[in-house]
Write a protein that holds these residues in place. Sequence first.
Motif, PDB file in Angstrom:
ATOM      1  N   HIS A  74       0.868  -1.187   0.000  1.00 23.70           N
ATOM      2  CA  HIS A  74       0.000   0.000   0.000  1.00 23.70           C
ATOM      3  C   HIS A  74       0.898   1.229   0.000  1.00 23.70           C
ATOM      4  N   SER A  75       0.532   2.197  -0.737  1.00 21.85           N
ATOM      5  CA  SER A  75       1.298   3.425  -0.670  1.00 21.85           C
ATOM      6  C   SER A  75       0.520   4.371   0.253  1.00 21.85           C
ATOM      7  N   PHE A  76       0.851   4.310   1.555  1.00 17.11           N
ATOM      8  CA  PHE A  76       0.033   5.056   2.522  1.00 17.11           C
ATOM      9  C   PHE A  76       0.254   6.572   2.432  1.00 17.11           C
ATOM     10  N   ASP A  77      -0.839   7.307   2.500  1.00 14.45           N
ATOM     11  CA  ASP A  77      -0.745   8.770   2.563  1.00 14.45           C
ATOM     12  C   ASP A  77      -0.571   9.235   4.006  1.00 14.45           C
ATOM     13  N   GLY A  78      -0.952   8.367   4.940  1.00 16.12           N
ATOM     14  CA  GLY A  78      -0.825   8.740   6.337  1.00 16.12           C
ATOM     15  C   GLY A  78      -0.897   7.533   7.251  1.00 16.12           C
ATOM     16  N   VAL A  79      -0.299   7.699   8.436  1.00 15.09           N
ATOM     17  CA  VAL A  79      -0.356   6.661   9.475  1.00 15.09           C
ATOM     18  C   VAL A  79      -0.848   7.322  10.752  1.00 15.09           C
ATOM     19  N   ILE A  80      -1.841   6.702  11.388  1.00 18.61           N
ATOM     20  CA  ILE A  80      -2.261   7.162  12.720  1.00 18.61           C
ATOM     21  C   ILE A  80      -1.932   6.015  13.657  1.00 18.61           C
ATOM     22  N   HIS A  81      -0.968   6.265  14.539  1.00 18.82           N
ATOM     23  CA  HIS A  81      -0.341   5.173  15.309  1.00 18.82           C
ATOM     24  C   HIS A  81      -0.873   5.134  16.742  1.00 18.82           C
ATOM     25  N   LEU A  82      -1.711   4.112  16.998  1.00 16.76           N
ATOM     26  CA  LEU A  82      -2.244   3.920  18.349  1.00 16.76           C
ATOM     27  C   LEU A  82      -1.796   2.608  18.985  1.00 16.76           C
ATOM     28  N   ALA A  83      -1.256   1.678  18.200  1.00 16.08           N
ATOM     29  CA  ALA A  83      -0.908   0.359  18.754  1.00 16.08           C
ATOM     30  C   ALA A  83       0.062   0.539  19.912  1.00 16.08           C
ATOM     31  N   ALA A  84      -0.261  -0.063  21.036  1.00 19.89           N
ATOM     32  CA  ALA A  84       0.611   0.074  22.209  1.00 19.89           C
ATOM     33  C   ALA A  84       0.179  -0.904  23.281  1.00 19.89           C
ATOM     34  N   GLU A  85       1.083  -1.159  24.205  1.00 23.76           N
ATOM     35  CA  GLU A  85       0.696  -1.698  25.508  1.00 23.76           C
ATOM     36  C   GLU A  85       0.287  -0.473  26.311  1.00 23.76           C
ATOM     37  N   SER A  86      -0.921  -0.508  26.895  1.00 27.91           N
ATOM     38  CA  SER A  86      -1.479   0.743  27.422  1.00 27.91           C
ATOM     39  C   SER A  86      -1.767   0.762  28.927  1.00 27.91           C
ATOM     40  N   HIS A  87      -1.585  -0.389  29.618  1.00 23.13           N
ATOM     41  CA  HIS A  87      -2.032  -0.405  31.020  1.00 23.13           C
ATOM     42  C   HIS A  87      -0.856  -0.269  31.999  1.00 23.13           C
ATOM     43  N   VAL A  88      -0.908   0.789  32.812  1.00 24.62           N
ATOM     44  CA  VAL A  88       0.181   1.119  33.737  1.00 24.62           C
ATOM     45  C   VAL A  88       0.499  -0.057  34.675  1.00 24.62           C
ATOM     46  N   ASP A  89      -0.521  -0.697  35.244  1.00 18.30           N
ATOM     47  CA  ASP A  89      -0.265  -1.797  36.193  1.00 18.30           C
ATOM     48  C   ASP A  89       0.499  -2.943  35.525  1.00 18.30           C
ATOM     49  N   ARG A  90       0.136  -3.257  34.277  1.00 17.08           N
ATOM     50  CA  ARG A  90       0.853  -4.337  33.575  1.00 17.08           C
ATOM     51  C   ARG A  90       2.297  -3.921  33.312  1.00 17.08           C
ATOM     52  N   SER A  91       2.543  -2.621  33.131  1.00 18.67           N
ATOM     53  CA  SER A  91       3.916  -2.171  32.863  1.00 18.67           C
ATOM     54  C   SER A  91       4.787  -2.322  34.102  1.00 18.67           C
ATOM     55  N   ILE A  92       4.148  -2.337  35.277  1.00 21.08           N
ATOM     56  CA  ILE A  92       4.912  -2.490  36.517  1.00 21.08           C
ATOM     57  C   ILE A  92       5.340  -3.949  36.686  1.00 21.08           C
ATOM     58  N   THR A  93       4.494  -4.878  36.227  1.00 20.78           N
ATOM     59  CA  THR A  93       4.880  -6.298  36.338  1.00 20.78           C
ATOM     60  C   THR A  93       5.716  -6.771  35.152  1.00 20.78           C
ATOM     61  N   ASN A  94       5.542  -6.158  33.981  1.00 24.85           N
ATOM     62  CA  ASN A  94       6.295  -6.626  32.803  1.00 24.85           C
ATOM     63  C   ASN A  94       6.735  -5.451  31.912  1.00 24.85           C
ATOM     64  N   PRO A  95       7.753  -4.694  32.367  1.00 29.16           N
ATOM     65  CA  PRO A  95       8.168  -3.507  31.602  1.00 29.16           C
ATOM     66  C   PRO A  95       8.635  -3.831  30.186  1.00 29.16           C
ATOM     67  N   MET A  96       9.261  -5.011  29.990  1.00 25.55           N
ATOM     68  CA  MET A  96       9.878  -5.303  28.690  1.00 25.55           C
ATOM     69  C   MET A  96       8.852  -5.335  27.554  1.00 25.55           C
ATOM     70  N   ALA A  97       7.647  -5.814  27.848  1.00 25.10           N
ATOM     71  CA  ALA A  97       6.607  -5.835  26.805  1.00 25.10           C
ATOM     72  C   ALA A  97       6.321  -4.412  26.326  1.00 25.10           C
ATOM     73  N   PHE A  98       6.478  -3.441  27.226  1.00 22.78           N
ATOM     74  CA  PHE A  98       6.199  -2.043  26.885  1.00 22.78           C
ATOM     75  C   PHE A  98       7.336  -1.446  26.063  1.00 22.78           C
ATOM     76  N   VAL A  99       8.581  -1.875  26.392  1.00 22.41           N
ATOM     77  CA  VAL A  99       9.721  -1.429  25.585  1.00 22.41           C
ATOM     78  C   VAL A  99       9.561  -1.979  24.172  1.00 22.41           C
ATOM     79  N   GLU A 100       9.180  -3.265  24.088  1.00 16.19           N
ATOM     80  CA  GLU A 100       9.085  -3.902  22.767  1.00 16.19           C
ATOM     81  C   GLU A 100       8.044  -3.214  21.888  1.00 16.19           C
ATOM     82  N   THR A 101       6.808  -3.189  22.359  1.00 12.84           N
ATOM     83  CA  THR A 101       5.759  -2.640  21.481  1.00 12.84           C
ATOM     84  C   THR A 101       5.850  -1.119  21.359  1.00 12.84           C
ATOM     85  N   ASN A 102       5.987  -0.447  22.487  1.00 12.35           N
ATOM     86  CA  ASN A 102       5.856   1.015  22.438  1.00 12.35           C
ATOM     87  C   ASN A 102       7.110   1.703  21.876  1.00 12.35           C
ATOM     88  N   VAL A 103       8.284   1.135  22.165  1.00 15.50           N
ATOM     89  CA  VAL A 103       9.509   1.769  21.669  1.00 15.50           C
ATOM     90  C   VAL A 103       9.962   1.094  20.373  1.00 15.50           C
TER      91      VAL A 103
END
Length: 346
Positions: A74-103
């Motif tokens: 696809h030749s995209f004209d735009g990207v709206i990026h929302l994909a993420a790990e989004s829950h603060v409590d889960r980030s406290i138990t598993n930070p690496m999943a947040f580094v992987e998806t969000n960063v």
Amino acid sequence: MKKILITGGAGFIGSHVVRQFVLTYPDYQIINLDKLTYAGNLENLKDLEDAPNYSFVKGDICDAGFMNDLFLKHSFDGVIHLAAESHVDRSITNPMAFVETNVTGTVTLLNAFRAHCNIGQAIFYHISTDEVYGELSNEGKFTEETPYSPNSPYSASKAASDHFVRAYHETYGLNIKLSNCSNNYGSHHFPEKLIPLMINNILNGKPLPVYGKGENVRDWLYVEDHAKAIDLIYHQGRNGQTYNIGGNNEWKNLDLVKLLCQQMDQKIGNPEGTSIKTISYVTDRAGHDFRYAIDSSKLMNELGWKPSVTFEQGLSKTIDWYLTNKPWLDNVTSGAYQTYYDAMYK
Ligand code: NAD
Ligand code: DAU
């Protein structure tokens, strides 16, 4: 026909953004890319399944080969990026999943965009959070100039992704936009977050777990008003700019839970005061930010946005949605949710 990629479109906010764009712009082709983690659910988009300008692709933003193929196709004209790990409590138990998806995921997406999109024309719009600014005391609000000071692994990962988006603008000349929003609420909200968790627990006669003394303050915005702001910023926001989005609607957690109890008791026919009695004070969240408050005047003055739904209306509509969509709630709270809930709250 313009082609827009929305990532994370099967999640809570993403599904509202997909609906906003598919219904408002029949001449756009909207492609929703989502990994369908525990938080992604195609039931959230059932009404759009047959829309001619909508399609769904299952995939992981961290998978560079897959992302390159998608951008080549696809030749995209735009990207709206929302994909993420989004829950603060889960980030406290598993930070690496947040580094992987969000960063890593965001940088992988930026690389695919840079390699295959028309630089200087195509738009990369990153959806972010007010939590990157840290916490406030009783005074003041976050503005776009507030220095970043993230406190949780979640907000640190979102801050890092914001920085990468801005760095790609400065370094490679990408057209970028960013917005940092406060707490959303509304339909299709996964019941790990405060409002839908309390609604689900009231419906099931379970205790209502309030962290600490319930004195922390959040600013709440109806999710459809967030989706409208995203539409406006995507089309009219200035290149390279950040816009803060908030509801101007601050609530102490305990007051909010009490209001929710009152509205729920009324709607489900419980005697007055039934649900409030089930509030249970539990161990506080580690590093719990005290208060968030957003100054949205840049967005309001520059682009003419304002929230259209009052909190009382929005909360009432939200509760009604959960009451008429019990099978949705039962479905997302079966299986893995129980394991999460037991580990988190028992
Ligand atoms: P959500 O957890 O409900 O949805 C996230 C979606 O991303 C899911 O559909 C999930 O399947 C998908 N996803 C996760 N990892 C992926 C991957 N590696 N590849 C592809 N898809 C993946 O989140 P939400 O609450 O809808 O938040 C959406 C965005 O908005 C996030 O970036 C979040 O940081 C931001 N945000 C949320 C709020 C809020 O109050 N919920 C406020 C401000 C900003
Ligand atoms: O501010 C925007 C952010 O809002 C988004 O970036 C995040 O993706 C989103 O999850 C949300 O983060 P919060 O941590 O503020 O939301 P949450 O619903 O988890 O919690 C709201 C408040 O309620 C917070 O002060 C913690 C408290 N809380 C939460 C839960 C789940 C409780 O007291 N009890 C609970 O069981």
